[in-house]
Design a protein around this motif. Structure first.
Motif, PDB file in Angstrom:
ATOM      1  N   SER A   1       2.434   3.624   0.435  1.00  0.00           N
ATOM      2  CA  SER A   1       2.134   2.286  -0.062  1.00  0.00           C
ATOM      3  C   SER A   1       2.569   2.106  -1.494  1.00  0.00           C
ATOM      4  O   SER A   1       2.100   1.223  -2.186  1.00  0.00           O
TER       5      SER A   1
ATOM      6  N   HIS B   1      15.985  -9.391   3.074  1.00  0.00           N
ATOM      7  CA  HIS B   1      15.343 -10.687   2.848  1.00  0.00           C
ATOM      8  C   HIS B   1      16.409 -11.696   2.427  1.00  0.00           C
ATOM      9  O   HIS B   1      16.297 -12.346   1.407  1.00  0.00           O
TER      10      HIS B   1
ATOM     11  N   ARG C   1       7.363  -1.117   2.155  1.00  0.00           N
ATOM     12  CA  ARG C   1       6.247  -0.553   2.911  1.00  0.00           C
ATOM     13  C   ARG C   1       6.660  -0.226   4.345  1.00  0.00           C
ATOM     14  O   ARG C   1       6.272   0.813   4.887  1.00  0.00           O
ATOM     15  N   ARG C   2       7.442  -1.119   4.947  1.00  0.00           N
ATOM     16  CA  ARG C   2       7.902  -0.841   6.313  1.00  0.00           C
ATOM     17  C   ARG C   2       8.832   0.361   6.344  1.00  0.00           C
ATOM     18  O   ARG C   2       8.881   1.095   7.327  1.00  0.00           O
TER      19      ARG C   2
ATOM     20  N   SER D   1       8.597 -10.178  -0.526  1.00  0.00           N
ATOM     21  CA  SER D   1       9.372  -9.794   0.648  1.00  0.00           C
ATOM     22  C   SER D   1       9.921  -8.381   0.491  1.00  0.00           C
ATOM     23  O   SER D   1       9.912  -7.580   1.429  1.00  0.00           O
TER      24      SER D   1
ATOM     25  N   ARG E   1       8.606  -6.041  -1.362  1.00  0.00           N
ATOM     26  CA  ARG E   1       7.455  -5.141  -1.262  1.00  0.00           C
ATOM     27  C   ARG E   1       7.146  -4.832   0.203  1.00  0.00           C
ATOM     28  O   ARG E   1       6.886  -3.683   0.568  1.00  0.00           O
ATOM     29  N   SER E   2       7.195  -5.860   1.040  1.00  0.00           N
ATOM     30  CA  SER E   2       6.940  -5.657   2.459  1.00  0.00           C
ATOM     31  C   SER E   2       8.004  -4.757   3.081  1.00  0.00           C
ATOM     32  O   SER E   2       7.706  -3.892   3.911  1.00  0.00           O
ATOM     33  N   THR E   3       9.263  -4.937   2.656  1.00  0.00           N
ATOM     34  CA  THR E   3      10.351  -4.106   3.170  1.00  0.00           C
ATOM     35  C   THR E   3      10.160  -2.645   2.779  1.00  0.00           C
ATOM     36  O   THR E   3      10.370  -1.734   3.590  1.00  0.00           O
TER      37      THR E   3
END
Length: 220
Positions: free
Chosen positions: A211, A148, A204-205, A198, A200-202
């Motif tokens: 999760s 990010h 999860r991916r 951002s 957190r999204s990374t």
């Protein structure tokens, strides 16, 4: 402000050769905590709260403002100290450690003499924000594979601008300084919250505990 953690490592303790898990390493535990998106979000909240208080309470006295800013710098210093351990290379930890010490020192100066002048308070906060912004911008530019980079770069630029504004435009009253610092704290806190989301999204991916974040806390 909070710098970005490195790439997400695998979760769970490393087993020993005999199959028994090794004893938890304090540095490793701090590293895992510093890489957690909830820890980054905590730093954002620690920045937002005093900013909101300053905006909704603009008639605060200089004494109360100095105490508020001093506590903010101490708390942010703790967040930055833990974030230092999230860096994988030992050589990358020194700038973050120095910045954590700077935040704590600034907080102590504000709390030790809360009746200081407006100019002194502006100098302390402006210097911390300027150095912190430069460090965050350097991290965004120099760190490879930063997931990010744009958000971290925005936080760094915002911190640099905030530091320059506070240093270059000294306020003539405690009320004006309160509004100025409150505005920048809210902006910086919002930018840090964007970095946390951002990250957190990374995570999860990357499939870190499904999760869950790096500390094992279930993400909402």
């Amino acid at each position: 402000m909070t710098t970005s953690p490195g790439p997400a490592p695998s979760a769970g303790p490393e087993p020993m050769a005999g199959g028994a898990p090794s004893a938890p390493d304090p540095a490793d535990q701090l590293a895992r905590l510093g890489r957690s998106w909830t820890w980054i979000m905590g730093a954002a909240v620690a920045t937002l709260v005093p900013g909101i208080l300053a905006l909704v309470w603009p008639d605060v006295t200089l004494h109360v403002l100095a105490v508020l800013i001093g506590l903010y710098l101490l708390v942010i210093g703790v967040f930055r100290f833990v974030a230092v351990f999230a860096r994988e290379e030992a050589g990358e930890r020194l700038p973050g450690l120095l910045l954590a010490v700077l935040c704590v020192l600034g907080g102590v100066l504000c709390l030790r003499n809360p009746l200081q002048t407006i100019a002194a308070l502006s100098l302390i906060v402006g210097a911390v924000w300027l150095v912190s912004g430069i460090f965050s911008l350097y991290t965004a530019v120099a760190t490879r594979n930063l997931p990010h980079r744009g958000a971290v770069m925005a936080v760094g630029i915002l911190g640099i601008v905030a530091g320059i504004v506070v240093l270059a435009l000294p306020s003539e009253s405690a009320q004006a300084l309160t509004r100025l610092l409150g505005l920048w704290l809210v902006l910086l806190g919002a930018a840090e919250a964007a970095v946390a989301l951002s990250w957190r999204s990374t995570l999860r991916r990357a499939g870190v505990k499904g999760s869950r974040d790096e500390t094992g806390t279930a993400a909402p």
